[in-house]
Design a protein around this motif. Structure first.
Motif, PDB file in Angstrom:
ATOM      1  N   GLU A  54      79.591  62.481  49.002  1.00  0.00           N
ATOM      2  CA  GLU A  54      80.273  63.736  49.165  1.00  0.00           C
ATOM      3  C   GLU A  54      79.449  64.913  48.888  1.00  0.00           C
ATOM      4  O   GLU A  54      79.367  65.913  49.436  1.00  0.00           O
ATOM      5  N   GLN A  55      78.972  64.874  47.393  1.00  0.00           N
ATOM      6  CA  GLN A  55      78.543  65.989  46.911  1.00  0.00           C
ATOM      7  C   GLN A  55      77.017  66.218  47.613  1.00  0.00           C
ATOM      8  O   GLN A  55      76.588  67.227  47.610  1.00  0.00           O
ATOM      9  N   GLY A  56      76.457  64.915  47.486  1.00  0.00           N
ATOM     10  CA  GLY A  56      75.144  64.542  47.991  1.00  0.00           C
ATOM     11  C   GLY A  56      74.945  65.415  49.434  1.00  0.00           C
ATOM     12  O   GLY A  56      74.231  66.243  49.679  1.00  0.00           O
ATOM     13  N   ILE A  57      76.101  65.174  50.197  1.00  0.00           N
ATOM     14  CA  ILE A  57      76.282  65.923  51.630  1.00  0.00           C
ATOM     15  C   ILE A  57      76.350  67.415  51.567  1.00  0.00           C
ATOM     16  O   ILE A  57      75.722  67.975  52.386  1.00  0.00           O
ATOM     17  N   ASN A  58      77.351  67.772  50.638  1.00  0.00           N
ATOM     18  CA  ASN A  58      77.302  69.079  50.573  1.00  0.00           C
ATOM     19  C   ASN A  58      76.185  69.659  49.957  1.00  0.00           C
ATOM     20  O   ASN A  58      76.116  71.017  50.432  1.00  0.00           O
ATOM     21  N   ASN A  59      75.428  69.286  49.322  1.00  0.00           N
ATOM     22  CA  ASN A  59      74.122  69.733  48.833  1.00  0.00           C
ATOM     23  C   ASN A  59      73.075  69.931  49.869  1.00  0.00           C
ATOM     24  O   ASN A  59      72.366  70.911  50.031  1.00  0.00           O
ATOM     25  N   ILE A  60      72.852  68.867  50.645  1.00  0.00           N
ATOM     26  CA  ILE A  60      72.105  68.802  51.864  1.00  0.00           C
ATOM     27  C   ILE A  60      72.606  69.873  52.900  1.00  0.00           C
ATOM     28  O   ILE A  60      71.558  70.636  53.338  1.00  0.00           O
ATOM     29  N   ILE A  61      73.755  70.062  53.110  1.00  0.00           N
ATOM     30  CA  ILE A  61      74.227  71.160  54.053  1.00  0.00           C
ATOM     31  C   ILE A  61      73.835  72.560  53.475  1.00  0.00           C
ATOM     32  O   ILE A  61      73.326  73.246  54.305  1.00  0.00           O
ATOM     33  N   GLN A  62      73.955  72.659  52.198  1.00  0.00           N
ATOM     34  CA  GLN A  62      73.771  73.965  51.366  1.00  0.00           C
ATOM     35  C   GLN A  62      71.913  74.243  51.619  1.00  0.00           C
ATOM     36  O   GLN A  62      71.785  75.477  52.071  1.00  0.00           O
ATOM     37  N   GLY A  63      71.456  73.150  51.549  1.00  0.00           N
ATOM     38  CA  GLY A  63      69.885  73.564  51.478  1.00  0.00           C
ATOM     39  C   GLY A  63      69.496  73.670  52.597  1.00  0.00           C
ATOM     40  O   GLY A  63      68.704  74.805  53.135  1.00  0.00           O
ATOM     41  N   LEU A  64      69.876  73.007  53.800  1.00  0.00           N
ATOM     42  CA  LEU A  64      69.545  73.128  55.184  1.00  0.00           C
ATOM     43  C   LEU A  64      70.058  74.705  55.666  1.00  0.00           C
ATOM     44  O   LEU A  64      69.150  75.208  56.496  1.00  0.00           O
ATOM     45  N   ASN A  65      71.213  75.025  55.195  1.00  0.00           N
ATOM     46  CA  ASN A  65      71.489  76.204  55.657  1.00  0.00           C
ATOM     47  C   ASN A  65      70.837  77.517  55.150  1.00  0.00           C
ATOM     48  O   ASN A  65      70.605  78.618  55.636  1.00  0.00           O
ATOM     49  N   ILE A  66      70.034  77.132  53.772  1.00  0.00           N
ATOM     50  CA  ILE A  66      69.072  78.198  53.083  1.00  0.00           C
ATOM     51  C   ILE A  66      67.743  78.021  54.005  1.00  0.00           C
ATOM     52  O   ILE A  66      67.259  79.183  54.311  1.00  0.00           O
ATOM     53  N   ILE A  67      67.313  76.765  54.534  1.00  0.00           N
ATOM     54  CA  ILE A  67      66.012  76.777  54.931  1.00  0.00           C
ATOM     55  C   ILE A  67      66.047  77.227  56.619  1.00  0.00           C
ATOM     56  O   ILE A  67      64.892  77.910  56.961  1.00  0.00           O
ATOM     57  N   ILE A  68      67.101  76.825  57.271  1.00  0.00           N
ATOM     58  CA  ILE A  68      67.059  77.005  58.764  1.00  0.00           C
ATOM     59  C   ILE A  68      67.573  78.336  59.209  1.00  0.00           C
ATOM     60  O   ILE A  68      68.521  78.688  58.734  1.00  0.00           O
ATOM     61  N   THR A  69      66.831  78.962  59.705  1.00  0.00           N
ATOM     62  CA  THR A  69      67.083  80.664  59.935  1.00  0.00           C
ATOM     63  C   THR A  69      67.767  80.618  61.454  1.00  0.00           C
ATOM     64  O   THR A  69      68.540  81.499  61.845  1.00  0.00           O
ATOM     65  N   GLY A  70      67.418  79.645  62.087  1.00  0.00           N
ATOM     66  CA  GLY A  70      67.783  79.627  63.656  1.00  0.00           C
ATOM     67  C   GLY A  70      66.930  80.243  64.741  1.00  0.00           C
ATOM     68  O   GLY A  70      66.647  80.151  65.694  1.00  0.00           O
ATOM     69  N   ASN A  71      65.399  80.942  63.850  1.00  0.00           N
ATOM     70  CA  ASN A  71      64.519  81.238  64.820  1.00  0.00           C
ATOM     71  C   ASN A  71      63.356  80.551  64.956  1.00  0.00           C
ATOM     72  O   ASN A  71      62.339  80.874  65.266  1.00  0.00           O
ATOM     73  N   GLU A  72      63.357  79.260  64.374  1.00  0.00           N
ATOM     74  CA  GLU A  72      62.343  78.165  64.059  1.00  0.00           C
ATOM     75  C   GLU A  72      62.119  77.900  65.684  1.00  0.00           C
ATOM     76  O   GLU A  72      62.994  77.726  66.326  1.00  0.00           O
TER      77      GLU A  72
END
Length: 195
Positions: A54-72
């Motif tokens: 669960e914590q791993g999933i939450n961290n991945i979500i947080q990271g991808l939300n930092i990385i992905i802007t939506g303009n890629e």
């Protein structure tokens, strides 16, 4: 075309240095891939290293939300994993949870690795059943690429050991069924072992 992120990145980590390194490397690689007009970028979701899925999933979500802007212009593909050690992403439900937490889920798809899912307990020798389960949990429209690998280890071994096509426990007959499956005809296949 498809590229693969370095295996050293780990978005599931709670270690700030490791997490920040992963975010920075992936962001830089996405910029490079876009300059090269590469359409897809495969990423191992990460390992929770004892923190729990669960914590791993939450961290991945947080990271991808930092990385992905939506303009890629590129799609990031989360790769299905084998379940070795503390990997996240060896169950379709893990990947679904990640996708559901993203701010820009339209930019993320799935890369199905035959060896990995077979080792994780999805018997790819029954491809119809696996595709039905994938569609129910993740939606087949999210499947953007397939890693066409045989498995050196037995079914549900939780090990990541690729081998030559037809020389492993998945077998040539089952791999041919995947290659010729009508629902997969539009999906690109990539071999990660020598022919």
């Amino acid at each position: 075309m498809l590229a693969h992120a370095p295996y050293t990145v780990n978005l599931a980590s709670s270690n700030e240095k490791i997490f920040t390194f992963a975010c920075n490397v992936i962001q830089e690689d996405i910029q490079r891939m876009q300059q090269l007009n590469i359409e897809m970028f495969v990423l191992h979701p990460g390992s929770h290293v004892g923190l729990g899925v669960e914590q791993g999933i939450n961290n991945i979500i947080q990271g991808l939300n930092i990385i992905i802007t939506g303009n890629e212009d590129i799609h990031i593909l989360l790769e299905t994993m084998s379940g070795k050690g503390t990997e996240v992403g060896y169950r379709f439900e893990h990947l679904k949870r990640i996708l559901d937490g993203l701010e820009h889920p339209q930019k993320v798809g799935i890369c199905l690795d035959l060896c990995h899912v077979y080792s994780a307990g999805y018997d790819i020798r029954n491809i119809d059943q696996i595709l039905e389960e994938f569609d129910t949990i993740l939606d087949l429209r999210r499947l953007k690429a397939i890693h066409l690998n045989d498995s050196l280890t037995p079914f549900h071994s939780l090990k990541d050991r690729h081998t030559y096509i037809g020389n492993g426990s998945i077998g040539l007959e089952s791999i041919l069924k995947v290659l010729t499956h009508p629902k997969l005809q539009h999906i690109p296949f990539y071999i990660e072992t020598p022919l």
